[in-house]
Design a protein around this motif. Structure first.
Motif, PDB file in Angstrom:
ATOM      1  N   ASN A 287       1.030  -0.814  -0.397  1.00 38.71           N
ATOM      2  CA  ASN A 287       0.255   0.057   0.193  1.00 38.71           C
ATOM      3  C   ASN A 287       0.807   1.264   0.329  1.00 38.71           C
ATOM      4  OD1 ASN A 287       0.980  -0.204   2.304  1.00 38.71           O
ATOM      5  ND2 ASN A 287      -0.639   0.153   3.349  1.00 38.71           N
ATOM      6  N   SER A 288       1.777   0.947  -0.495  1.00 41.33           N
ATOM      7  CA  SER A 288       2.946   2.779  -0.304  1.00 41.33           C
ATOM      8  C   SER A 288       3.341   3.008   0.418  1.00 41.33           C
ATOM      9  CB  SER A 288       2.147   4.045  -1.647  1.00 41.33           C
ATOM     10  OG  SER A 288       1.433   3.986  -1.065  1.00 41.33           O
ATOM     11  N   ARG A 289       4.179   2.092   0.869  1.00 44.75           N
ATOM     12  CA  ARG A 289       4.415   2.539   3.133  1.00 44.75           C
ATOM     13  C   ARG A 289       6.143   1.991   2.835  1.00 44.75           C
ATOM     14  NH1 ARG A 289       2.003   1.464   7.883  1.00 44.75           N
ATOM     15  NH2 ARG A 289       1.600  -0.427   6.703  1.00 44.75           N
ATOM     16  N   VAL A 290       6.954   2.366   3.639  1.00 42.64           N
ATOM     17  CA  VAL A 290       7.933   2.019   4.114  1.00 42.64           C
ATOM     18  C   VAL A 290       7.784   2.147   5.651  1.00 42.64           C
ATOM     19  CG1 VAL A 290      10.662   1.870   4.473  1.00 42.64           C
ATOM     20  CG2 VAL A 290       9.239   2.685   1.585  1.00 42.64           C
ATOM     21  N   VAL A 291       7.981   0.967   6.245  1.00 42.63           N
ATOM     22  CA  VAL A 291       7.697   0.992   7.527  1.00 42.63           C
ATOM     23  C   VAL A 291       9.261  -0.050   7.755  1.00 42.63           C
ATOM     24  CG1 VAL A 291       6.524  -0.210   9.295  1.00 42.63           C
ATOM     25  CG2 VAL A 291       5.198   0.262   7.059  1.00 42.63           C
ATOM     26  N   LEU A 292       9.876   1.373   8.854  1.00 41.45           N
ATOM     27  CA  LEU A 292      11.377   1.276   9.539  1.00 41.45           C
ATOM     28  C   LEU A 292      10.795   0.317  10.926  1.00 41.45           C
ATOM     29  CD1 LEU A 292      12.860   4.244   8.874  1.00 41.45           C
ATOM     30  CD2 LEU A 292      12.521   1.801   7.541  1.00 41.45           C
ATOM     31  N   PHE A 293      11.329  -0.978  11.613  1.00 45.73           N
ATOM     32  CA  PHE A 293      11.642  -1.493  12.554  1.00 45.73           C
ATOM     33  C   PHE A 293      12.172  -2.060  13.471  1.00 45.73           C
ATOM     34  CE2 PHE A 293       8.056  -3.314   9.816  1.00 45.73           C
ATOM     35  CZ  PHE A 293       6.911  -3.542  10.924  1.00 45.73           C
ATOM     36  N   ALA A 294      13.063  -1.585  14.386  1.00 48.58           N
ATOM     37  CA  ALA A 294      13.856  -1.918  15.408  1.00 48.58           C
ATOM     38  C   ALA A 294      13.969  -3.428  15.480  1.00 48.58           C
ATOM     39  CB  ALA A 294      13.880  -0.951  17.144  1.00 48.58           C
TER      40      ALA A 294
ATOM     41  N   GLY B 197       2.879  10.084  -7.889  1.00 47.24           N
ATOM     42  CA  GLY B 197       3.526  10.623  -8.863  1.00 47.24           C
ATOM     43  C   GLY B 197       2.889  10.673  -9.873  1.00 47.24           C
ATOM     44  N   ARG B 198       3.554   9.862 -11.345  1.00 48.02           N
ATOM     45  CA  ARG B 198       2.569  10.204 -12.524  1.00 48.02           C
ATOM     46  C   ARG B 198       2.988   8.383 -12.707  1.00 48.02           C
ATOM     47  NH1 ARG B 198       5.896  13.413 -11.579  1.00 48.02           N
ATOM     48  NH2 ARG B 198       7.853  12.880 -12.137  1.00 48.02           N
ATOM     49  N   VAL B 199       2.618   7.245 -11.799  1.00 55.20           N
ATOM     50  CA  VAL B 199       2.764   6.411 -12.074  1.00 55.20           C
ATOM     51  C   VAL B 199       1.666   5.933 -11.392  1.00 55.20           C
ATOM     52  CG1 VAL B 199       4.798   6.119 -12.558  1.00 55.20           C
ATOM     53  CG2 VAL B 199       4.083   5.829 -10.629  1.00 55.20           C
ATOM     54  N   ARG B 200       0.764   4.462 -11.780  1.00 54.30           N
ATOM     55  CA  ARG B 200      -0.073   3.589 -11.425  1.00 54.30           C
ATOM     56  C   ARG B 200       0.083   2.390 -10.425  1.00 54.30           C
ATOM     57  NH1 ARG B 200      -3.673   2.219 -16.631  1.00 54.30           N
ATOM     58  NH2 ARG B 200      -3.558   4.214 -17.530  1.00 54.30           N
ATOM     59  N   ASP B 201       1.257   2.379 -10.705  1.00 50.18           N
ATOM     60  CA  ASP B 201       1.452   1.447  -9.187  1.00 50.18           C
ATOM     61  C   ASP B 201       2.546   1.937  -8.220  1.00 50.18           C
ATOM     62  OD1 ASP B 201       2.616  -0.783  -7.817  1.00 50.18           O
ATOM     63  OD2 ASP B 201       3.880  -1.465  -9.125  1.00 50.18           O
ATOM     64  N   TYR B 202       2.077   2.001  -7.286  1.00 45.47           N
ATOM     65  CA  TYR B 202       2.602   2.673  -6.003  1.00 45.47           C
ATOM     66  C   TYR B 202       4.246   1.842  -4.859  1.00 45.47           C
ATOM     67  CZ  TYR B 202       0.648   7.253  -8.168  1.00 45.47           C
ATOM     68  OH  TYR B 202       0.178   8.144  -8.282  1.00 45.47           O
ATOM     69  N   SER B 203       4.021   0.384  -5.443  1.00 47.29           N
ATOM     70  CA  SER B 203       4.171  -0.740  -4.677  1.00 47.29           C
ATOM     71  C   SER B 203       6.108  -0.637  -4.497  1.00 47.29           C
ATOM     72  CB  SER B 203       4.489  -2.193  -5.457  1.00 47.29           C
ATOM     73  OG  SER B 203       2.879  -2.390  -5.667  1.00 47.29           O
ATOM     74  N   VAL B 204       6.069  -0.347  -3.808  1.00 44.73           N
ATOM     75  CA  VAL B 204       7.877  -0.436  -3.448  1.00 44.73           C
ATOM     76  C   VAL B 204       8.548  -1.060  -3.646  1.00 44.73           C
ATOM     77  CG1 VAL B 204       9.318   0.010  -1.281  1.00 44.73           C
ATOM     78  CG2 VAL B 204       7.234   0.948  -1.375  1.00 44.73           C
TER      79      VAL B 204
ATOM     80  N   ALA C  44      16.819   4.431   1.150  1.00 44.43           N
ATOM     81  CA  ALA C  44      15.945   5.004   0.429  1.00 44.43           C
ATOM     82  C   ALA C  44      15.067   3.828  -0.783  1.00 44.43           C
ATOM     83  CB  ALA C  44      17.712   4.879  -1.120  1.00 44.43           C
ATOM     84  N   ALA C  45      14.000   4.177  -1.454  1.00 44.41           N
ATOM     85  CA  ALA C  45      12.838   3.005  -1.708  1.00 44.41           C
ATOM     86  C   ALA C  45      13.103   3.585  -3.038  1.00 44.41           C
ATOM     87  CB  ALA C  45      11.555   3.530  -1.559  1.00 44.41           C
ATOM     88  N   ARG C  46      12.694   2.636  -4.243  1.00 39.73           N
ATOM     89  CA  ARG C  46      12.778   2.465  -5.400  1.00 39.73           C
ATOM     90  C   ARG C  46      11.055   1.747  -5.781  1.00 39.73           C
ATOM     91  NH1 ARG C  46      12.393  -0.876  -9.830  1.00 39.73           N
ATOM     92  NH2 ARG C  46      12.524  -2.642  -9.043  1.00 39.73           N
ATOM     93  N   TRP C  47      10.125   2.123  -6.399  1.00 39.47           N
ATOM     94  CA  TRP C  47       8.870   2.153  -6.392  1.00 39.47           C
ATOM     95  C   TRP C  47       8.362   2.622  -8.000  1.00 39.47           C
ATOM     96  CZ3 TRP C  47       5.876   6.552  -7.850  1.00 39.47           C
ATOM     97  CH2 TRP C  47       6.745   7.809  -7.330  1.00 39.47           C
ATOM     98  N   GLY C  48       7.185   2.192  -7.623  1.00 41.21           N
ATOM     99  CA  GLY C  48       6.257   1.262  -8.724  1.00 41.21           C
ATOM    100  C   GLY C  48       7.415   0.808 -10.536  1.00 41.21           C
ATOM    101  N   LYS C  49       6.809   0.612 -11.249  1.00 46.59           N
ATOM    102  CA  LYS C  49       7.291  -0.147 -12.159  1.00 46.59           C
ATOM    103  C   LYS C  49       8.555   0.505 -13.260  1.00 46.59           C
ATOM    104  CE  LYS C  49       4.198  -3.097 -13.291  1.00 46.59           C
ATOM    105  NZ  LYS C  49       2.789  -4.055 -13.977  1.00 46.59           N
TER     106      LYS C  49
END
Length: 170
Positions: free
Chosen positions: A26-33, A48-55, A68-73
């Motif tokens: 759901n287009s989130r980055v979650v950080l855990f200890a 942004g300008r893409v339909r897919d926001y998956s990381v 750093a996250a690369r997301w979408g296609k």
């Protein structure tokens, strides 16, 4: 175990093994200890300008201060301040000329972020200013990932034609 409300799409740890970054569908980055499994903070992928926001891929800086996250296609690369007292806003969005990024890696000293692309290039960015430092074009076909050796003197990128290029960056 760490429980999520969505399917993880990417994960990365800092070299010290203290921080786990998870990309979720759901287009989130979650950080855990990692020591406690407690959620430390989360970030939303900017619209942004893409339909897919998956990381699709994550990289944690060696000191755990940036993610750093690369997301979408092949979409953009977003970098966040991951420190506990950070703003939670993106520090940078990197949209290289080559629009199909495939891999991310921080150098062991944390000063360089490498981004591999489907066009066969690896671009090095200054991790503090996000300015492009260098670009390497290899004849290995479309690249699927990039990594640094622990000493930071060697970098490797793998292509989908079964070729891996290794070069001295020290």
């Amino acid at each position: 175990p760490i429980e999520l409300d969505r399917r993880p799409t990417a994960l990365a740890c800092d070299p010290a093994g203290e921080l786990l970054a998870l990309g979720v569908a759901n287009s989130r980055v979650v950080l855990f200890a990692l020591a406690t499994g407690a959620e430390r903070r989360s970030f939303r992928v900017p619209p942004g300008r893409v339909r897919d926001y998956s990381v699709r891929q994550l990289a944690v800086s060696p000191d755990g201060a940036r993610v750093a996250a690369r997301w979408g296609k092949g979409g953009a690369v977003t970098v966040w301040d991951a420190t506990p007292n950070g703003t939670g806003r993106p520090l940078a969005e990197i949209v290289p000329e080559t629009k199909r990024q495939t891999g991310l890696a921080y150098s062991p000293d944390g000063r360089t972020l490498a981004v591999s692309s489907a066009d066969g290039t690896v671009t090095f960015y200054d991790a503090a200013t996000f300015a492009e430092r260098a670009r390497f074009a290899w004849r290995a076909g479309p690249l699927s990932g990039v990594a640094f050796a622990p000493d930071g003197l060697t970098c490797a990128a793998g292509g989908d034609r079964g070729r891996v290029v290794v070069w001295d960056v020290g």
